[in-house]
Motif scaffolding. Structure first.
Motif, PDB file in Angstrom:
ATOM      1  N   PHE A 119       0.832  -1.199   0.000  1.00  0.00           N
ATOM      2  CA  PHE A 119       0.000   0.000   0.000  1.00  0.00           C
ATOM      3  C   PHE A 119       0.871   1.256   0.000  1.00  0.00           C
ATOM      4  O   PHE A 119       0.673   2.172  -0.781  1.00  0.00           O
ATOM      5  CB  PHE A 119      -0.921  -0.046   1.225  1.00  0.00           C
ATOM      6  CG  PHE A 119      -1.697   1.202   1.467  1.00  0.00           C
ATOM      7  CD1 PHE A 119      -2.769   1.540   0.654  1.00  0.00           C
ATOM      8  CD2 PHE A 119      -1.368   2.037   2.520  1.00  0.00           C
ATOM      9  CE1 PHE A 119      -3.502   2.699   0.879  1.00  0.00           C
ATOM     10  CE2 PHE A 119      -2.097   3.189   2.755  1.00  0.00           C
ATOM     11  CZ  PHE A 119      -3.165   3.513   1.928  1.00  0.00           C
ATOM     12  N   ARG A 120       1.878   1.284   0.869  1.00  0.00           N
ATOM     13  CA  ARG A 120       2.731   2.471   0.983  1.00  0.00           C
ATOM     14  C   ARG A 120       3.608   2.677  -0.246  1.00  0.00           C
ATOM     15  O   ARG A 120       3.783   3.806  -0.709  1.00  0.00           O
ATOM     16  CB  ARG A 120       3.591   2.376   2.244  1.00  0.00           C
ATOM     17  CG  ARG A 120       2.750   2.459   3.503  1.00  0.00           C
ATOM     18  CD  ARG A 120       3.588   2.701   4.724  1.00  0.00           C
ATOM     19  NE  ARG A 120       2.989   2.433   5.994  1.00  0.00           N
ATOM     20  CZ  ARG A 120       1.831   2.853   6.455  1.00  0.00           C
ATOM     21  NH1 ARG A 120       1.058   3.555   5.692  1.00  0.00           N
ATOM     22  NH2 ARG A 120       1.411   2.564   7.656  1.00  0.00           N
ATOM     23  N   LEU A 121       4.168   1.594  -0.799  1.00  0.00           N
ATOM     24  CA  LEU A 121       4.987   1.724  -1.995  1.00  0.00           C
ATOM     25  C   LEU A 121       4.157   2.247  -3.162  1.00  0.00           C
ATOM     26  O   LEU A 121       4.617   3.103  -3.930  1.00  0.00           O
ATOM     27  CB  LEU A 121       5.634   0.384  -2.359  1.00  0.00           C
ATOM     28  CG  LEU A 121       6.527   0.394  -3.603  1.00  0.00           C
ATOM     29  CD1 LEU A 121       7.651   1.420  -3.457  1.00  0.00           C
ATOM     30  CD2 LEU A 121       7.096  -0.991  -3.848  1.00  0.00           C
ATOM     31  N   THR A 122       2.941   1.773  -3.286  1.00  0.00           N
ATOM     32  CA  THR A 122       2.058   2.255  -4.341  1.00  0.00           C
ATOM     33  C   THR A 122       1.781   3.746  -4.159  1.00  0.00           C
ATOM     34  O   THR A 122       1.772   4.499  -5.137  1.00  0.00           O
ATOM     35  CB  THR A 122       0.737   1.459  -4.352  1.00  0.00           C
ATOM     36  OG1 THR A 122       1.042   0.082  -4.525  1.00  0.00           O
ATOM     37  CG2 THR A 122      -0.173   1.917  -5.468  1.00  0.00           C
ATOM     38  N   GLN A 123       1.606   4.195  -2.922  1.00  0.00           N
ATOM     39  CA  GLN A 123       1.402   5.623  -2.674  1.00  0.00           C
ATOM     40  C   GLN A 123       2.617   6.437  -3.111  1.00  0.00           C
ATOM     41  O   GLN A 123       2.473   7.479  -3.750  1.00  0.00           O
ATOM     42  CB  GLN A 123       1.142   5.883  -1.194  1.00  0.00           C
ATOM     43  CG  GLN A 123      -0.231   5.501  -0.735  1.00  0.00           C
ATOM     44  CD  GLN A 123      -0.469   5.915   0.716  1.00  0.00           C
ATOM     45  OE1 GLN A 123       0.462   6.148   1.482  1.00  0.00           O
ATOM     46  NE2 GLN A 123      -1.736   6.028   1.076  1.00  0.00           N
ATOM     47  N   VAL A 124       3.797   5.969  -2.787  1.00  0.00           N
ATOM     48  CA  VAL A 124       5.017   6.700  -3.147  1.00  0.00           C
ATOM     49  C   VAL A 124       5.196   6.725  -4.657  1.00  0.00           C
ATOM     50  O   VAL A 124       5.502   7.764  -5.246  1.00  0.00           O
ATOM     51  CB  VAL A 124       6.259   6.087  -2.452  1.00  0.00           C
ATOM     52  CG1 VAL A 124       7.540   6.655  -3.010  1.00  0.00           C
ATOM     53  CG2 VAL A 124       6.182   6.336  -0.950  1.00  0.00           C
ATOM     54  N   LEU A 125       5.003   5.586  -5.308  1.00  0.00           N
ATOM     55  CA  LEU A 125       5.223   5.522  -6.755  1.00  0.00           C
ATOM     56  C   LEU A 125       4.194   6.311  -7.550  1.00  0.00           C
ATOM     57  O   LEU A 125       4.496   6.809  -8.625  1.00  0.00           O
ATOM     58  CB  LEU A 125       5.244   4.061  -7.221  1.00  0.00           C
ATOM     59  CG  LEU A 125       6.450   3.252  -6.762  1.00  0.00           C
ATOM     60  CD1 LEU A 125       6.280   1.792  -7.134  1.00  0.00           C
ATOM     61  CD2 LEU A 125       7.739   3.806  -7.345  1.00  0.00           C
ATOM     62  N   THR A 126       2.984   6.425  -7.043  1.00  0.00           N
ATOM     63  CA  THR A 126       1.948   7.165  -7.773  1.00  0.00           C
ATOM     64  C   THR A 126       1.843   8.616  -7.328  1.00  0.00           C
ATOM     65  O   THR A 126       1.308   9.439  -8.056  1.00  0.00           O
ATOM     66  CB  THR A 126       0.565   6.515  -7.589  1.00  0.00           C
ATOM     67  OG1 THR A 126       0.207   6.562  -6.211  1.00  0.00           O
ATOM     68  CG2 THR A 126       0.533   5.096  -8.120  1.00  0.00           C
ATOM     69  N   GLY A 127       2.346   8.921  -6.136  1.00  0.00           N
ATOM     70  CA  GLY A 127       2.200  10.276  -5.599  1.00  0.00           C
ATOM     71  C   GLY A 127       0.819  10.509  -5.010  1.00  0.00           C
ATOM     72  O   GLY A 127       0.482  11.614  -4.599  1.00  0.00           O
ATOM     73  N   HIS A 128      -0.010   9.472  -4.975  1.00  0.00           N
ATOM     74  CA  HIS A 128      -1.359   9.580  -4.427  1.00  0.00           C
ATOM     75  C   HIS A 128      -1.373   8.950  -3.051  1.00  0.00           C
ATOM     76  O   HIS A 128      -1.405   7.741  -2.917  1.00  0.00           O
ATOM     77  CB  HIS A 128      -2.359   8.841  -5.320  1.00  0.00           C
ATOM     78  CG  HIS A 128      -2.490   9.435  -6.679  1.00  0.00           C
ATOM     79  ND1 HIS A 128      -3.464   9.045  -7.535  1.00  0.00           N
ATOM     80  CD2 HIS A 128      -1.775  10.372  -7.334  1.00  0.00           C
ATOM     81  CE1 HIS A 128      -3.355   9.725  -8.659  1.00  0.00           C
ATOM     82  NE2 HIS A 128      -2.329  10.526  -8.558  1.00  0.00           N
ATOM     83  N   GLY A 129      -1.317   9.756  -2.045  1.00  0.00           N
ATOM     84  CA  GLY A 129      -1.298   9.230  -0.694  1.00  0.00           C
ATOM     85  C   GLY A 129      -1.403  10.343   0.311  1.00  0.00           C
ATOM     86  O   GLY A 129      -1.949  11.412   0.039  1.00  0.00           O
ATOM     87  N   CYS A 130      -0.844  10.135   1.463  1.00  0.00           N
ATOM     88  CA  CYS A 130      -0.918  11.102   2.552  1.00  0.00           C
ATOM     89  C   CYS A 130       0.173  12.156   2.401  1.00  0.00           C
ATOM     90  O   CYS A 130       1.030  12.325   3.269  1.00  0.00           O
ATOM     91  CB  CYS A 130      -0.824  10.380   3.897  1.00  0.00           C
ATOM     92  SG  CYS A 130      -2.202   9.275   4.159  1.00  0.00           S
ATOM     93  N   PHE A 131       0.152  12.845   1.291  1.00  0.00           N
ATOM     94  CA  PHE A 131       1.110  13.912   1.001  1.00  0.00           C
ATOM     95  C   PHE A 131       0.318  15.205   0.880  1.00  0.00           C
ATOM     96  O   PHE A 131      -0.753  15.235   0.267  1.00  0.00           O
ATOM     97  CB  PHE A 131       1.862  13.634  -0.304  1.00  0.00           C
ATOM     98  CG  PHE A 131       2.438  12.254  -0.371  1.00  0.00           C
ATOM     99  CD1 PHE A 131       3.486  11.889   0.476  1.00  0.00           C
ATOM    100  CD2 PHE A 131       1.936  11.309  -1.236  1.00  0.00           C
ATOM    101  CE1 PHE A 131       4.008  10.616   0.435  1.00  0.00           C
ATOM    102  CE2 PHE A 131       2.455  10.036  -1.286  1.00  0.00           C
ATOM    103  CZ  PHE A 131       3.495   9.678  -0.446  1.00  0.00           C
ATOM    104  N   GLY A 132       0.859  16.271   1.460  1.00  0.00           N
ATOM    105  CA  GLY A 132       0.157  17.545   1.480  1.00  0.00           C
ATOM    106  C   GLY A 132      -0.341  17.994   0.119  1.00  0.00           C
ATOM    107  O   GLY A 132      -1.476  18.454  -0.018  1.00  0.00           O
ATOM    108  N   ARG A 133       0.486  17.857  -0.892  1.00  0.00           N
ATOM    109  CA  ARG A 133       0.092  18.302  -2.228  1.00  0.00           C
ATOM    110  C   ARG A 133      -1.135  17.533  -2.712  1.00  0.00           C
ATOM    111  O   ARG A 133      -2.092  18.109  -3.217  1.00  0.00           O
ATOM    112  CB  ARG A 133       1.235  18.136  -3.212  1.00  0.00           C
ATOM    113  CG  ARG A 133       0.860  18.584  -4.610  1.00  0.00           C
ATOM    114  CD  ARG A 133       2.082  18.610  -5.511  1.00  0.00           C
ATOM    115  NE  ARG A 133       1.680  18.996  -6.834  1.00  0.00           N
ATOM    116  CZ  ARG A 133       1.797  18.220  -7.902  1.00  0.00           C
ATOM    117  NH1 ARG A 133       2.328  17.026  -7.791  1.00  0.00           N
ATOM    118  NH2 ARG A 133       1.406  18.634  -9.074  1.00  0.00           N
TER     119      ARG A 133
END
Length: 140
Positions: free
Chosen positions: A93-107
């Protein structure tokens, strides 16, 4: 998530490129049989491997100007052949967030989800909290 990013994460080249590999192997077999030969398994595997390498080169070219999934393409494209050929490692789940940029990131939370007032990083105060910024925080 874009189709480009999803297929890239899944190591699943576009179907039209996969169809070209199958067509190349088929053409080889037809030509060999029309000349009276019966191609062996080793020769068919060789032709398939050559076509597969051509597929990776073509896919890499196509990824040179993606219309979507930019963060994912930028992360994986330089390592495309190794990514596709890897035999271990799953996408968490976390790797997918990092690779897609869709996750718990402010932007992302500000731009898409409207869950943050600003795109800034709450940890360091950077004007835009992204997956790339977070990976720099994690680097020792």
């Amino acid at each position: 998530m874009s189709w480009t990013a999803a297929t890239l994460l899944a190591s699943d080249p576009p179907w039209e490129l996969q169809a070209e590999v199958l067509a190349e192997v088929y053409r080889f077999r037809v030509e060999a049989r029309s000349s009276g030969d019966c191609p062996g398994l080793v020769e068919v595997k060789r032709i398939r491997a050559l076509a597969q390498r051509a597929l990776i080169r073509r896919w890499e070219e196509d990824l040179g100007s993606p219309s979507a999934g930019l963060a994912t393409v930028e992360a994986i494209r330089p390592h495309l052949s190794r990514w596709v050929e890897r035999r271990h490692g799953t996408l968490s789940f976390r790797l997918t967030q990092v690779l897609t940029g869709h996750g718990c990131f402010g932007r992302y939370l500000h731009w898409i989800a409207r869950r943050e007032m600003t795109p800034s990083c709450q940890e360091c105060g950077a004007p835009s909290d992204t997956a790339r910024l977070r990976t720099r925080h994690a680097t020792p």
